[in-house]
Every structure is written in structure tokens, then in C-alpha cells.
Motif scaffolding. Structure first.
Motif, PDB file in Angstrom:
ATOM      1  N   HIS A   1       0.853  -1.187   0.000  1.00 44.41           N
ATOM      2  CA  HIS A   1       0.000   0.000   0.000  1.00 44.41           C
ATOM      3  C   HIS A   1       0.892   1.240   0.000  1.00 44.41           C
ATOM      4  O   HIS A   1       1.967   1.234   0.593  1.00 44.41           O
ATOM      5  CB  HIS A   1      -0.875   0.044   1.257  1.00 44.41           C
ATOM      6  N   ARG A   2       0.437   2.269  -0.667  1.00 49.89           N
ATOM      7  CA  ARG A   2       1.189   3.538  -0.657  1.00 49.89           C
ATOM      8  C   ARG A   2       0.717   4.353   0.534  1.00 49.89           C
ATOM      9  O   ARG A   2      -0.463   4.694   0.636  1.00 49.89           O
ATOM     10  CB  ARG A   2       0.951   4.273  -1.985  1.00 49.89           C
ATOM     11  N   GLY A   3       1.639   4.626   1.449  1.00 49.72           N
ATOM     12  CA  GLY A   3       1.259   5.350   2.662  1.00 49.72           C
ATOM     13  C   GLY A   3       1.366   6.844   2.511  1.00 49.72           C
ATOM     14  O   GLY A   3       0.429   7.579   2.784  1.00 49.72           O
ATOM     15  N   ALA A   4       2.502   7.316   2.060  1.00 48.75           N
ATOM     16  CA  ALA A   4       2.726   8.749   1.917  1.00 48.75           C
ATOM     17  C   ALA A   4       3.875   8.958   0.949  1.00 48.75           C
ATOM     18  O   ALA A   4       4.694   8.061   0.743  1.00 48.75           O
ATOM     19  CB  ALA A   4       3.075   9.358   3.273  1.00 48.75           C
ATOM     20  N   SER A   5       3.914  10.135   0.351  1.00 49.00           N
ATOM     21  CA  SER A   5       4.985  10.421  -0.608  1.00 49.00           C
ATOM     22  C   SER A   5       5.456  11.851  -0.434  1.00 49.00           C
ATOM     23  O   SER A   5       4.671  12.735  -0.090  1.00 49.00           O
ATOM     24  CB  SER A   5       4.443  10.178  -2.022  1.00 49.00           C
ATOM     25  N   ARG A   6       6.744  12.083  -0.661  1.00 50.16           N
ATOM     26  CA  ARG A   6       7.279  13.437  -0.512  1.00 50.16           C
ATOM     27  C   ARG A   6       7.884  13.977  -1.810  1.00 50.16           C
ATOM     28  O   ARG A   6       8.459  15.042  -1.814  1.00 50.16           O
ATOM     29  CB  ARG A   6       8.375  13.442   0.558  1.00 50.16           C
ATOM     30  N   GLY A   7       7.841  13.189  -2.874  1.00 51.33           N
ATOM     31  CA  GLY A   7       8.397  13.653  -4.147  1.00 51.33           C
ATOM     32  C   GLY A   7       9.908  13.633  -4.196  1.00 51.33           C
ATOM     33  O   GLY A   7      10.526  14.144  -5.128  1.00 51.33           O
ATOM     34  N   ARG A   8      10.546  13.106  -3.167  1.00 48.60           N
ATOM     35  CA  ARG A   8      11.995  12.935  -3.139  1.00 48.60           C
ATOM     36  C   ARG A   8      12.302  11.843  -2.111  1.00 48.60           C
ATOM     37  O   ARG A   8      11.407  11.420  -1.379  1.00 48.60           O
ATOM     38  CB  ARG A   8      12.733  14.216  -2.747  1.00 48.60           C
ATOM     39  N   THR A   9      13.531  11.377  -2.079  1.00 42.62           N
ATOM     40  CA  THR A   9      13.947  10.470  -1.013  1.00 42.62           C
ATOM     41  C   THR A   9      15.083  11.140  -0.231  1.00 42.62           C
ATOM     42  O   THR A   9      15.582  12.198  -0.643  1.00 42.62           O
ATOM     43  CB  THR A   9      14.437   9.116  -1.565  1.00 42.62           C
ATOM     44  N   ALA A  10      15.472  10.528   0.884  1.00 43.33           N
ATOM     45  CA  ALA A  10      16.562  11.110   1.695  1.00 43.33           C
ATOM     46  C   ALA A  10      17.225   9.983   2.485  1.00 43.33           C
ATOM     47  O   ALA A  10      17.209   9.989   3.710  1.00 43.33           O
ATOM     48  CB  ALA A  10      16.018  12.192   2.608  1.00 43.33           C
ATOM     49  N   HIS A  11      17.783   9.003   1.749  1.00 42.09           N
ATOM     50  CA  HIS A  11      18.451   7.899   2.445  1.00 42.09           C
ATOM     51  C   HIS A  11      19.644   8.446   3.224  1.00 42.09           C
ATOM     52  O   HIS A  11      20.402   9.272   2.706  1.00 42.09           O
ATOM     53  CB  HIS A  11      18.947   6.853   1.442  1.00 42.09           C
ATOM     54  N   CYS A  12      19.823   7.965   4.446  1.00 36.81           N
ATOM     55  CA  CYS A  12      20.933   8.421   5.296  1.00 36.81           C
ATOM     56  C   CYS A  12      22.257   8.028   4.639  1.00 36.81           C
ATOM     57  O   CYS A  12      22.555   6.846   4.465  1.00 36.81           O
ATOM     58  CB  CYS A  12      20.818   7.776   6.675  1.00 36.81           C
ATOM     59  N   MET A  13      23.061   9.030   4.292  1.00 36.19           N
ATOM     60  CA  MET A  13      24.322   8.720   3.597  1.00 36.19           C
ATOM     61  C   MET A  13      25.275   7.952   4.510  1.00 36.19           C
ATOM     62  O   MET A  13      26.140   7.214   4.034  1.00 36.19           O
ATOM     63  CB  MET A  13      24.951   9.992   3.022  1.00 36.19           C
ATOM     64  N   PHE A  14      25.103   8.105   5.850  1.00 32.39           N
ATOM     65  CA  PHE A  14      26.023   7.411   6.760  1.00 32.39           C
ATOM     66  C   PHE A  14      25.770   5.905   6.819  1.00 32.39           C
ATOM     67  O   PHE A  14      26.628   5.159   7.272  1.00 32.39           O
ATOM     68  CB  PHE A  14      25.992   8.021   8.161  1.00 32.39           C
ATOM     69  N   GLU A  15      24.604   5.474   6.346  1.00 33.30           N
ATOM     70  CA  GLU A  15      24.387   4.026   6.257  1.00 33.30           C
ATOM     71  C   GLU A  15      25.401   3.428   5.272  1.00 33.30           C
ATOM     72  O   GLU A  15      25.922   2.341   5.482  1.00 33.30           O
ATOM     73  CB  GLU A  15      22.960   3.707   5.804  1.00 33.30           C
ATOM     74  N   TYR A  16      25.674   4.161   4.193  1.00 29.56           N
ATOM     75  CA  TYR A  16      26.636   3.679   3.192  1.00 29.56           C
ATOM     76  C   TYR A  16      28.069   3.793   3.697  1.00 29.56           C
ATOM     77  O   TYR A  16      28.905   2.949   3.424  1.00 29.56           O
ATOM     78  CB  TYR A  16      26.507   4.495   1.892  1.00 29.56           C
ATOM     79  N   VAL A  17      28.337   4.888   4.418  1.00 33.52           N
ATOM     80  CA  VAL A  17      29.714   5.186   4.816  1.00 33.52           C
ATOM     81  C   VAL A  17      30.143   4.381   6.039  1.00 33.52           C
ATOM     82  O   VAL A  17      31.290   3.949   6.147  1.00 33.52           O
ATOM     83  CB  VAL A  17      29.850   6.708   5.097  1.00 33.52           C
ATOM     84  N   TYR A  18      29.215   4.166   6.995  1.00 28.93           N
ATOM     85  CA  TYR A  18      29.651   3.659   8.287  1.00 28.93           C
ATOM     86  C   TYR A  18      28.693   2.683   8.960  1.00 28.93           C
ATOM     87  O   TYR A  18      29.095   1.629   9.426  1.00 28.93           O
ATOM     88  CB  TYR A  18      29.915   4.863   9.202  1.00 28.93           C
ATOM     89  N   PHE A  19      27.383   3.032   9.039  1.00 30.03           N
ATOM     90  CA  PHE A  19      26.511   2.276   9.927  1.00 30.03           C
ATOM     91  C   PHE A  19      26.198   0.871   9.444  1.00 30.03           C
ATOM     92  O   PHE A  19      26.246  -0.089  10.209  1.00 30.03           O
ATOM     93  CB  PHE A  19      25.200   3.030  10.181  1.00 30.03           C
ATOM     94  N   SER A  20      25.833   0.726   8.195  1.00 36.03           N
ATOM     95  CA  SER A  20      25.429  -0.603   7.719  1.00 36.03           C
ATOM     96  C   SER A  20      26.635  -1.506   7.560  1.00 36.03           C
ATOM     97  O   SER A  20      27.758  -1.042   7.330  1.00 36.03           O
ATOM     98  CB  SER A  20      24.714  -0.482   6.370  1.00 36.03           C
TER      99      SER A  20
END
Ligand code: SF4
Length: 464
Positions: free
Chosen positions: A231-250
Motif C-alpha cells: 500500500h502507498r502510505g505517503a509520498s514526498r516527491g523525493r527520497t533522503a536515504h541516510c548517507m552514513f548508512e553507506y559510509v559507516y553504519f550498515s
């Protein structure tokens, strides 16, 4: 900086007990939170086991076999909101007039204090200090009024401002929800007739499940005896993935939005090699998270990669030393130099970030004490100039070394012979996304969710 939390939700269409699967999935997400953990399973009734401690400390064979149920959710927690105590451990279970709801949350709700105040004024009683309980109350109020769980989640999403990846167990379903900006990761996998949602794909790997896709930003995924419904809950017309997930956290072996984290980190190293001509004997890393940067950089420049610091992997979360001298000792216990490798050598040293600068200064001093001739520091992320309000525990702006000084000043303070950061342009290239797809808030001070100055101050107080 501290990692936030990890969530898991599993639904078995062929009625197998899911508690052992949730246990292994949480085990692989342990890096996302080490304070407390818990599992809820549903077998007509809800059964929850949660305690302070690591997954391997909290659960044993007896506890897992006592948790009978073919669907449920799990959570590992590090407190970015609310204190570290058992009342705040998750999954958070709410009993209401239509049944039960158990919820695990990764992220941080920026307007949580205001929402909570409003709910309290309407008579709601809270037993924890977490924003997860605020989300639970919002969903349950909508559910009681509309009788429809998806509609109630959609309503709650309209009120929530911040980051949230949720794993929810209701009386008949497991539901995964990702905030409209997709700030925190959440993915979907399948093992035969068993569906799993989890913060990172390593949780899928741990039980032999196949990665299907990421849960879309703003998506509500319902899994029950009818299968999988989106189901589509909400949309903001952009995304904002946390860049630190790529750099450090994940974890480097996780896939985030269809990209292997390890590959992104190697690419960061390659990009940093493009305009770097410093003359050194070898490239090394602060273990473990900076190793892929150093390998990518060394390969691109045709330089040898060597280990220069050995990490003591048994320095755990209980190693809390408040005094300055004790903290210095903590770095030495955690990282020991390989003197024969570094003595008399000029090295490029990679790390993932500089926060206060104190750890970087100590590591450089350790290498210099071991006889390193030159230490050229390279950082696989751009300078952190502003705190995170979206789920990462960071120091205040005043404590962030890069918020008040330029690169040369930071270099001088940490005692490096040279210092270079990854540029924001290089970060975007390495991840393969543009600035309208990533959260860069802590690098630019420009956050993807509206945060007034007074809200930021309140939020810092609330998180502390
Ligand atoms: S502010 Fe920084 S750490 Fe926080 S979500 Fe955004 S990119 Fe991630």
C-alpha cells in the motif's frame, strides 16, 4: 557516533515457528544496537521476551523454544530517544480494545515531544520515554476509530515528522512501514513460504532468505495468510536515504537500495585517489569499517595495502570509562599498532569520519609513538558540521571539530601530516545518487525534514 536500532519482521505462511529465525536475524543486526533486544511472536496470543543485553546474552534455547508463533517481530536497540532502561526496550506491545499491537522502530521522530504532549492532553498514558510509544498510540487511536490498520498507519504517517522504519505485528499480520523519505533502510526477502523484512539484507542472509527488494519510501507492506500486499502510505516527491548508512553504519555485506555497501566504500577510496598524489610507503585503515576505502584507494593508486593497527574485538559496550585518561587508555586497548609494519614508514591512514577529533588524534599519536614517519589522514566521508536529528546519536554542533574549523585547523588539532576528506560530489558519485535522493543533513546543516531552530534545541534535550 552510535548506530541506531535494527528491526525484523517474519511471517511464515506454512506455520513454522519464527522465533529462531528472528533470533538469527537479530544476531546479524547486533551492530545496530547493543543495549537491549526483544522478540514478539503471535500464536493467537502475543508472547514477548525482551531484556537489556546482547542477543546472545538475552536468548537461549529454552527461551526461544518457549516462544511459539508463526509470525512476529524483533528489535535490537541503542537509545537515540529515551533512556537506556527495560521499559524502553522494544518491541513495544500495546493492548487495545480490538486486540494487540507490537512494534519495533528504527529512526527518530523529530516532532515526538509535541505529538506526545498532544496525546497526553487527550488522556493517553505513556509507560516509556520513547518515540516508538508515540507511534504506537497514534496507530492504535486510528485503528480503534476506523477499524482498518492500513488507514490508521496512513493517518499516523501524516502526523509523523522524522525517520522511521517499522516492523509491526498485529493479531493477524506482520506490517513493514518505511518513512516517505526512506531515511532508514528496510528490505524484503523470502525463504520458501516465509517472508522477512529487516533493516539490512544481512539479516536475510543469516536465515538463508533471498533478497527481493527494498521496502519503498512511504510504502506499507502487509504480510498475512493472504500473502503480501503493498500500500502507498505517503509520498514526498523525493527520497533522503541516510548517507552514513553507506559510509559507516550498515554492514559492508549489506545491500542498501540495491547497492552493495562494500562496493560503495571501495568506490569512495577510488574517488579519493583521483586527485591525491601524496608520496607514501603504504595505505592502511582504522579497522574495520575503513578497510574497503583503503583497499579501493590503494588499488587505484597502485600502492600496497597493509595492516598497521590490530583491533581487539573483545572490547565491548561495557567498556565505559568516563575520565579523559581512561578514555585515552580505551583507544590503546582497542587498537594496538603493528610496530614492525609502521616503524619508519610514511602511511596513508583511512577512517570513516572525524567527529570530535579526539579519537583521530589518539590513533595518530599511537602510530607516531610506534615510529611512523608520516601519517596522512584520509576520511571516507565529508566533514560533519551539524548534529543528526534523525536517529543517530551525535555530539552537539559545538563539539563537532569540523563545525568551527577549516580542514587545516582540524589537521593541526589531530596531528596529521596531511588531511583530506571525501567531497560531497565524490560521495554522491560513489553512492550513485543525487542530493535529492540522500540525507546530507549532518554535512550541510540542511535537513530533509522541516526542523525549526527551537525544535532542534528541544530535540537535542529530548534525546539526551
Ligand atoms: S543527518 Fe546525517 S546521520 Fe542523520 S540521517 Fe541525515 S545523513 Fe544520516
Amino acid at each position: 557516533m552510535k548506530e541506531e536500532c535494527g528491526v525484523v519482521g517474519i511471517y511464515s505462511l506454512d506455520n513454522r515457528d519464527v522465533a529462531p529465525l528472528i533470533f538469527y536475524a537479530l544476531y546479524s543486526l547486533q551492530h545496530r544496537g547493543q543495549e537491549s533486544c526483544g522478540i514478539t511472536v503471535v500464536n493467537e496470543k502475543f508472547a514477548t521476551q525482551k531484556e537489556m543485553g546482547l542477543v546472545s546474552e538475552v536468548f537461549d534455547f529454552e527461551k526461544l523454544t518457549a516462544l511459539k508463533g508463526s509470525f512476529g517481530v524483533g528489535h535490537v536497540r541503542y537509545s537515540t530517544c529515551g533512556e537506556s532502561r527495560i521499559e524502553n526496550a522494544a518491541p513495544f506491545v500495546v493492548s487495545h480494545s480490538l486486540g494487540y499491537l507490537s512494534i519495533g522502530h528504527n529512526g527518530n521522530i523529530a516532532n515526538s515531544a509535541e505529538l506526545r504532549k498532544g496525546l497526553e492532553e487527550q488522556g493517553e498514558v505513556f509507560i516509556s520515554t520513547t518515540d516508538t510509544e508515540v507511534i504506537a498510540h497514534l496507530i492504535v487511536r486510528g485503528l480503534i476509530r476506523t477499524g482498518d490498520i492500513v488507514d490508521s498507519i496512513k493517518e499516523a504517517m501524516k502526523k509523523l515528522n522524522g525517520s522511521y522504519s517499522l516492523a509491526i505485528a498485529t493479531d493477524d499480520s506482520v506490517i513493514a512501514v518505511r518513512d516517505p523519505l526512506g531515511i532508514k533502510p528496510l528490505c524484503l526477502g523470502r525463504l520458501g513460504d516465509t517472508y522477512i523484512v529487516a533493516s539490512e539484507s544481512v539479516a536475510l542472509d543469516s536465515i538463508g532468505a533471498e533478497y527481493l527488494r527494498d521496502v519503498e519510501p512511504g510504502e506499507i507492506l502487509v504480510i498475512n495468510e493472504s500473502g503480501l500486499q503493498s500500500h502507498r502510505g505517503a509520498s514526498r516527491g523525493r527520497t533522503a536515504h541516510c548517507m552514513f548508512e553507506y559510509v559507516y553504519f550498515s554492514r559492508p555485506d549489506s545491500i542498501l537500495d540495491s547497492r552493495l555497501v562494500y562496493t560503495v566504500r571501495e568506490r569512495i577510496g577510488e574517488i579519493m585517489a583521483e586527485d591525491d598524489h601524496v608520496d607514501v610507503d603504504f595505505v592502511m585503515a582504522v579497522p574495520d569499517s575503513a578497510i574497503p576505502f583503503a583497499l579501493g584507494y590503494a588499488r587505484a593508486r597502485g600502492l600496497p595495502y597493509r595492516e598497521g593497527l590490530i583491533k581487539n574485538r573483545y572490547v565491548g559496550r561495557t567498556f565505559i570509562l568516563p575520565k579523559q585518561k581512561a578514555r585515552e587508555l580505551a583507544v590503546r586497548v582497542k587498537l594496538n599498532p603493528l610496530i614492525t609494519n609502521v616503524k619508519g614508514k610514511r602511511v596513508v591512514l583511512f577512517d570513516d569520519s572525524i567527529v570530535r577529533g579526539t579519537t583521530s588524534a589518539r590513533i595518530i599519536q599511537i602510530l607516531k609513538d610506534a615510529g611512523a614517519a608520516e601519517v596522512h589522514m584520509r576520511i571516507g566521508s565529508p566533514p560533519i558540521i551539524s548534529p543528526c536529528y534523525l536517529g543517530i546519536d551525535m555530539p552537539t554542533k559545538e563539539e563537532l571539530i569540523a563545525s568551527s574549523g577549516d580542514v587545516e585547523e582540524v589537521r593541526r588539532k589531530i596531528g596529521a601530516d596531511s588531511l583530506k576528506y571525501l567531497s560531497i560530489e565524490g560521495l554522491l558519485r560513489a553512492i550513485g545518487k543525487d542530493e535529492r535522493q540522500l540525507c546530507l543533513g549532518c554535512l550541510t546543516g540542511d535537513y530533509p525534514v522541516p526542523l525549526e531552530q527551537h525544535e532542534q534545541v528541544k530535540l537535542v534535550e529530548y534525546i539526551k
